[in-house]
Design a protein around this motif. Structure first.
Motif, mmCIF file in Angstrom:
data_model
loop_
_atom_site.group_PDB
_atom_site.id
_atom_site.type_symbol
_atom_site.label_atom_id
_atom_site.label_comp_id
_atom_site.label_asym_id
_atom_site.label_seq_id
_atom_site.Cartn_x
_atom_site.Cartn_y
_atom_site.Cartn_z
ATOM 1 N N ASN A 116 0.802 -1.226 0.000
ATOM 2 C CA ASN A 116 0.000 0.000 0.000
ATOM 3 C C ASN A 116 0.839 1.283 0.000
ATOM 4 O OD1 ASN A 116 -2.555 1.163 -0.236
ATOM 5 N ND2 ASN A 116 -2.617 1.625 1.955
ATOM 6 N N TYR A 117 2.155 1.144 -0.209
ATOM 7 C CA TYR A 117 2.989 2.335 -0.433
ATOM 8 C C TYR A 117 3.703 2.138 -1.764
ATOM 9 C CZ TYR A 117 2.467 4.221 4.314
ATOM 10 O OH TYR A 117 1.969 4.766 5.478
ATOM 11 N N HIS A 118 3.763 3.205 -2.541
ATOM 12 C CA HIS A 118 4.422 3.107 -3.849
ATOM 13 C C HIS A 118 5.864 2.614 -3.684
ATOM 14 C CE1 HIS A 118 1.054 5.896 -4.653
ATOM 15 N NE2 HIS A 118 1.041 5.321 -5.843
ATOM 16 N N ALA A 176 5.930 -1.178 -2.813
ATOM 17 C CA ALA A 176 5.557 -1.991 -3.978
ATOM 18 C C ALA A 176 6.732 -2.063 -4.952
ATOM 19 C CB ALA A 176 4.321 -1.413 -4.655
ATOM 20 N N ALA A 177 7.416 -0.935 -5.131
ATOM 21 C CA ALA A 177 8.557 -0.909 -6.055
ATOM 22 C C ALA A 177 9.685 -1.804 -5.557
ATOM 23 C CB ALA A 177 9.035 0.530 -6.226
ATOM 24 N N THR A 196 3.507 -5.136 -9.040
ATOM 25 C CA THR A 196 2.680 -4.104 -9.671
ATOM 26 C C THR A 196 1.673 -3.609 -8.636
ATOM 27 O OG1 THR A 196 1.258 -5.858 -10.493
ATOM 28 C CG2 THR A 196 2.896 -4.969 -12.033
ATOM 29 N N LEU A 197 1.241 -2.371 -8.764
ATOM 30 C CA LEU A 197 0.310 -1.803 -7.790
ATOM 31 C C LEU A 197 -1.040 -2.505 -7.891
ATOM 32 C CD1 LEU A 197 1.023 2.026 -8.119
ATOM 33 C CD2 LEU A 197 1.873 0.435 -6.390
ATOM 34 N N ASP A 252 2.365 8.726 0.781
ATOM 35 C CA ASP A 252 2.809 7.806 -0.285
ATOM 36 C C ASP A 252 1.881 6.597 -0.427
ATOM 37 O OD1 ASP A 252 4.780 7.025 -2.316
ATOM 38 O OD2 ASP A 252 5.303 5.392 -0.949
ATOM 39 N N VAL A 299 -0.905 4.031 -1.521
ATOM 40 C CA VAL A 299 -1.614 3.782 -2.784
ATOM 41 C C VAL A 299 -3.116 4.030 -2.556
ATOM 42 C CG1 VAL A 299 -2.148 2.052 -4.541
ATOM 43 C CG2 VAL A 299 0.144 2.098 -3.465
#
Ligand code: ZN
Length: 279
Positions: A79-81, A84-85, A90-91, A213, A215
């Motif tokens: 749930n944070y960009h 996830a990166a 993928t989001l 940050d 998502v």
């Protein structure tokens, strides 16, 4: 308003001191902290009339979980960009929701049992519901929140991924859900959608980000979850962790007996949990 579970008794923290809620309300509210969330709107009003002059000194070692026995505990993955990166994921298009069993919850001073060789940290903003929520639009979602706390979604990574995509077991060992140091109502934080979170392990700063940050914001999470089920007063949402967990570090790093995990969220507070041998 700050709600604490002080030595097992529902309390308020006012100017850094402790006020026993049963005593100050002359028995109108009892000592059960979890039960407060069933009457949270009533508490918000009543608190303005209490005579709080009989406060006692705060000993932080006596703080227990401010939400000791919720009906439901939701947790959100990826749930944070940034997280996830670092995970190479993928989001998600809907919140990647799993549960932590309520029996895994613990307090701001409780130890973290080292239940395997790959136990990891995840600082998270914890949301506690203040009234029943069903089909609540994001625009009204904060009205249903009692308050915010610091949380750690402790995870045994090997167990987490051993059963495919079912995370709950590896997230639910005893002591894997510290929450604390108290519950802060949203009106007490400067910008409730943009809070700094920081996690240290033995003094090394391993996670540092802002809740902006996310998502899915807190409001979006309540909208999405309340489409599916009723969120009850006192229910807990672990809202996801930012980048900097151990499993994606280079090389990977995990918790060992004696490690100290310190977790802080701006405007809420700090909690410290020490890793102990497996139970
Ligand atoms: Zn998590």
């Amino acid at each position: 308003m700050k709600i604490a579970n002080y030595n097992g008794r529902a309390s308020l923290i006012i100017d850094g001191r402790v006020v026993d809620l049963e005593r100050v309300s002359r028995g109108h509210f009892g000592p059960d902290t979890q039960a407060l969330y069933e009457r949270f709107d009533e508490l918000r009003v009543a608190v303005t009339s209490f005579d709080v002059s009989s406060s006692q000194e705060l000993d932080i070692t006596k703080l227990w979980s401010p939400v000791p026995a919720p009906r439901q505990v939701f947790a959100i993955g990826l749930n944070y960009h940034g997280h996830a990166a670092e995970s190479g994921a993928t989001l998600p298009s809907i919140p990647a929701t799993f549960t932590k069993f309520p029996s895994s919850l613990s307090g701001p001073n409780d130890p973290i049992p080292c239940q395997g060789p790959t136990v990891d940290w995840e600082i998270e903003l914890v949301v506690v519901m203040g009234k029943a929520a069903r089909h609540v639009p994001a625009s009204r979602a904060w009205d249903f929140v009692a308050g915010l706390a610091v949380g750690q979604d402790i995870s045994e990574r090997t167990m987490q991924f051993a059963a495919g995509s079912q995370f709950s077991l590896g997230k639910s060992c005893e002591g894997f859900g510290p929450i604390g140091p108290w519950l802060v109502t949203p009106d007490e934080v400067a910008d409730k959608d943009n809070l700094e979170l920081t996690c240290w392990v033995n003094g090394d700063r391993v996670q540092n980000d802002r809740t902006s940050d996310m998502v899915f914001s807190v409001s979006a999470l309540i909208e999405e979850l309340s489409k599916v089920t009723t969120l009850w007063p006192g229910d807990v949402i672990f809202t996801g962790t930012p980048a900097g967990v151990g499993v994606t570090s280079h090389p990977p790093r995990f918790l060992a007996v004696g490690d100290v995990v310190r977790s802080e969220i701006e405007g809420i507070g700090v909690m410290t949990n020490t890793v102990i041998p497996a139970l």
